[in-house]
Scaffold this active site. Sequence first.
Site, PDB file in Angstrom:
ATOM      1  N   ASN A 156      -4.271  -7.119  -7.129  1.00 18.04           N
ATOM      2  CA  ASN A 156      -3.187  -7.022  -6.135  1.00 18.04           C
ATOM      3  C   ASN A 156      -3.262  -8.182  -5.153  1.00 18.04           C
ATOM      4  OD1 ASN A 156      -2.743  -4.614  -7.389  1.00 18.04           O
ATOM      5  ND2 ASN A 156      -3.698  -3.376  -5.800  1.00 18.04           N
ATOM      6  N   ASP A 157      -4.466  -8.408  -4.651  1.00 14.10           N
ATOM      7  CA  ASP A 157      -4.626  -9.531  -3.729  1.00 14.10           C
ATOM      8  C   ASP A 157      -4.751 -10.850  -4.476  1.00 14.10           C
ATOM      9  OD1 ASP A 157      -4.493  -8.699  -0.992  1.00 14.10           O
ATOM     10  OD2 ASP A 157      -6.234  -7.459  -1.397  1.00 14.10           O
ATOM     11  N   HIS A 163       0.814  -1.212   0.000  1.00 13.85           N
ATOM     12  CA  HIS A 163       0.000   0.000   0.000  1.00 13.85           C
ATOM     13  C   HIS A 163       0.852   1.267   0.000  1.00 13.85           C
ATOM     14  CE1 HIS A 163      -3.245  -2.894   0.677  1.00 13.85           C
ATOM     15  NE2 HIS A 163      -3.903  -2.024  -0.066  1.00 13.85           N
ATOM     16  N   CYS A 211      -9.507  -3.471 -10.928  1.00 14.89           N
ATOM     17  CA  CYS A 211      -9.047  -2.270 -10.224  1.00 14.89           C
ATOM     18  C   CYS A 211      -7.697  -2.454  -9.521  1.00 14.89           C
ATOM     19  CB  CYS A 211     -10.105  -1.794  -9.230  1.00 14.89           C
ATOM     20  SG  CYS A 211     -10.456  -2.980  -7.931  1.00 14.89           S
ATOM     21  N   GLU A 240     -11.006 -11.090  -5.523  1.00  9.15           N
ATOM     22  CA  GLU A 240      -9.571 -11.007  -5.224  1.00  9.15           C
ATOM     23  C   GLU A 240      -9.071 -12.241  -4.492  1.00  9.15           C
ATOM     24  OE1 GLU A 240      -8.806  -7.402  -2.978  1.00  9.15           O
ATOM     25  OE2 GLU A 240     -10.673  -7.560  -1.891  1.00  9.15           O
ATOM     26  N   ARG A 289       2.275  -9.717  -0.868  1.00 13.52           N
ATOM     27  CA  ARG A 289       2.458  -8.580  -1.792  1.00 13.52           C
ATOM     28  C   ARG A 289       3.370  -7.495  -1.242  1.00 13.52           C
ATOM     29  NH1 ARG A 289      -3.599  -5.945  -1.676  1.00 13.52           N
ATOM     30  NH2 ARG A 289      -2.634  -3.989  -2.286  1.00 13.52           N
ATOM     31  N   ARG A 308     -10.817   3.671  -1.688  1.00 10.89           N
ATOM     32  CA  ARG A 308     -10.350   2.832  -0.573  1.00 10.89           C
ATOM     33  C   ARG A 308     -10.665   3.551   0.737  1.00 10.89           C
ATOM     34  NH1 ARG A 308      -5.768   1.811  -4.348  1.00 10.89           N
ATOM     35  NH2 ARG A 308      -5.478  -0.439  -4.536  1.00 10.89           N
ATOM     36  N   ARG A 364     -15.754   1.445  -1.805  1.00  6.67           N
ATOM     37  CA  ARG A 364     -15.469   0.119  -1.257  1.00  6.67           C
ATOM     38  C   ARG A 364     -15.582   0.170   0.251  1.00  6.67           C
ATOM     39  NH1 ARG A 364      -9.756  -2.763  -2.043  1.00  6.67           N
ATOM     40  NH2 ARG A 364      -9.091  -1.228  -0.502  1.00  6.67           N
TER      41      ARG A 364
HETATM   42  C1  PEP Z   1      -6.593  -5.307  -5.018  1.00  7.74           C
HETATM   43  O1  PEP Z   1      -6.420  -6.133  -4.121  1.00  7.74           O
HETATM   44  O2  PEP Z   1      -6.285  -5.512  -6.212  1.00  7.74           O
HETATM   45  C2  PEP Z   1      -7.168  -3.986  -4.745  1.00  7.74           C
HETATM   46  C3  PEP Z   1      -7.475  -3.171  -5.717  1.00  7.74           C
HETATM   47  O3  PEP Z   1      -7.351  -3.601  -3.456  1.00  7.74           O
HETATM   48  P1  PEP Z   1      -6.179  -3.222  -2.414  1.00  7.74           P
HETATM   49  O4  PEP Z   1      -4.942  -2.935  -3.222  1.00  7.74           O
HETATM   50  O5  PEP Z   1      -6.652  -2.052  -1.654  1.00  7.74           O
HETATM   51  O6  PEP Z   1      -6.061  -4.464  -1.597  1.00  7.74           O
HETATM   52 MG    MG Z   2      -7.372  -6.012  -2.221  1.00  9.64          MG
END
Ligand code: PEP
Ligand code: MG
Length: 587
Positions: free
Chosen positions: A456-457, A191, A504, A433, A467, A298, A334
């Site tokens: 991402n997740d 993040h 996303c 995710e 990650r 977020r 979200r």
């Molecule tokens: C993801 O997991 O791809 C996502 C967009 O949410 P975050 O990065 O906030 O976990």
């Molecule tokens: Mg996520």
Amino acid sequence: MEIKKGIGVSSGVVVCQALLLDEGEIRIGRRSIHPSEAETERKRLETAITAGGDEIRELRDSTTRNLGRETGAIFDFHLGLLKDPQLFETFILGIQRDHYTAEYAVHRALRDYGKVFLDHPDAFFRERVKDIYDIERRLLQKLLGRERIRLSVAEGPVVIVAHDLTPSQTASLSRTQVRGIAIEAGGRTSHTAIIANSLGIPAVVGLENIAHEVATDDLLVVNGYSGVVIINPDEATIHEHKGYERRQIKYQNLLNSMRDLSARTKDGVDITLHGNIEFPHEVDNALSMGAVGIGLYRTEFLFLAGEREPTEKDHYAAYAEVIRRMEGRPVVIRTLDLGADKYSPFQDQPPEANPFLGCRSIRLCLGNLRMFKTQLRAILRASVLGNASIMFPMISTPLELRQAKMVLKDTMEELDEENIPYSRHLRVGMMVEVPATALVPQPYVRECDFLSIGTNDLIQYTLAVDRGNQRVASLYSAAHPAVIKLIKNVVWSARGGNKTVSLCGEMGGDPDFTILLIGLGLRNLSITPRNIPAIKKVIRGIDTREVQRTVRRVMSFENAQQITNFLREETRKFLPDIFAEAMSGRD
Ligand code: PEP
Ligand code: MG
């Protein structure tokens, strides 16, 4: 000159002086005072505390002015510590009872205090130790008469070098002074990396030992494309990278001129490009980059940057601001995605061995209905102000989705009883995710208005790679065939069920994947706003019929590296390769 290789997480090249945030601790020797000197030491201490407090307040206020109240509030912990009467008592005991100098009393007390936090089972409290050391250094520098280098008044631009920065710390950096970030910790989609990218600051993470090898004022090259950082570069290297810097500005201007052009392919297919945001004040930037909606807000940053648990009023104010500023354009809010690497001080959570697999995100909300409903009420109330949708994160079973929807329905009924209006057409979606939902998306397609793929997740759970962990970052790849197959599965299922599907995660903002994602059938991407122009440029160059060939080729490869190389080659046909050299060395 020394070259260090990390992971480029926010593009751009910068040549600039370093500012080391983890500056070596000031060593304070234990020196006794005569009891008659105690009063003088006490006065010195009080002056230092007052001066330190003023400095922090100034920092908080300028951060609030530049980046909003939530971000400025991260300094409230520091201020609270300085005002803590118990801590002050400990300092005074050190001076009066143990005959320490004011410096040693501060050092001793804060080191002991820090140890308690360091041994705490909860990662959030362990993290706070950095703030305690920060206060210690600040007070010592006041006592020793040395000015601590403050970011808000740092002369000229700097590259921040540190072991690690929290997402909130990164968000508090001033874009005009902080030109680059080079840190030891982190991965491509940590993040902190995401925030650096939103701020448009070139950043490299995963740089082993950089905080020990760089001193403040060393000259650094930070290459956010290749992930290379060069310490004290020679003349030729400086010249070369200054050239990249200039070309980058020209290129950005060129891309910015595309803001008002449509994101339409050569064969006339419209692609919807939305922006991802963490704070309401980012909306203007998203719009100016050409976002036609917010596809991921977020909201947990309301918790992460605040000084207390947000009330319904705080939630409402933030959502109302975003929805109003978007003037009828879509906004996907979200619900709280707290936990794992996003700890809030207000979560009273028992420690977990594997927080990414534990009680995070929707699981945490379903276990804390008071907190969840407070947020839902605020979203619903704000929904009348424009075009809002709601999205649940990290759903892993259909039951979880049903429970979340049930809580939403309950909240709606409560508002009905209170005669409080909300939008009855509010669309309800969820993030895909977790591999389990991506493999069997049908129940979610049936029960949601839309899906959004959180790569991402999804990548971390599919490949079993944390990650945010730099040690396994080389294993984290959006180009892994398993990840691509999962994305394809979700898109096909959603389209089969006539539901909107978007993506996303950070993958959507990487131009190297645009051809593939469009080829897989995605027509809606939500990305870091600064990446919108580049993605648009690729979109405008492609023909959706021709990209099927690219998809077939990609599907024929069995490893991520082949896919990465192939997609990079294909993308260069549409994006100028002015960064080819800057990118060399990227894996
Ligand atoms: C993801 O997991 O791809 C996502 C967009 O949410 P975050 O990065 O906030 O976990
Ligand atoms: Mg996520």
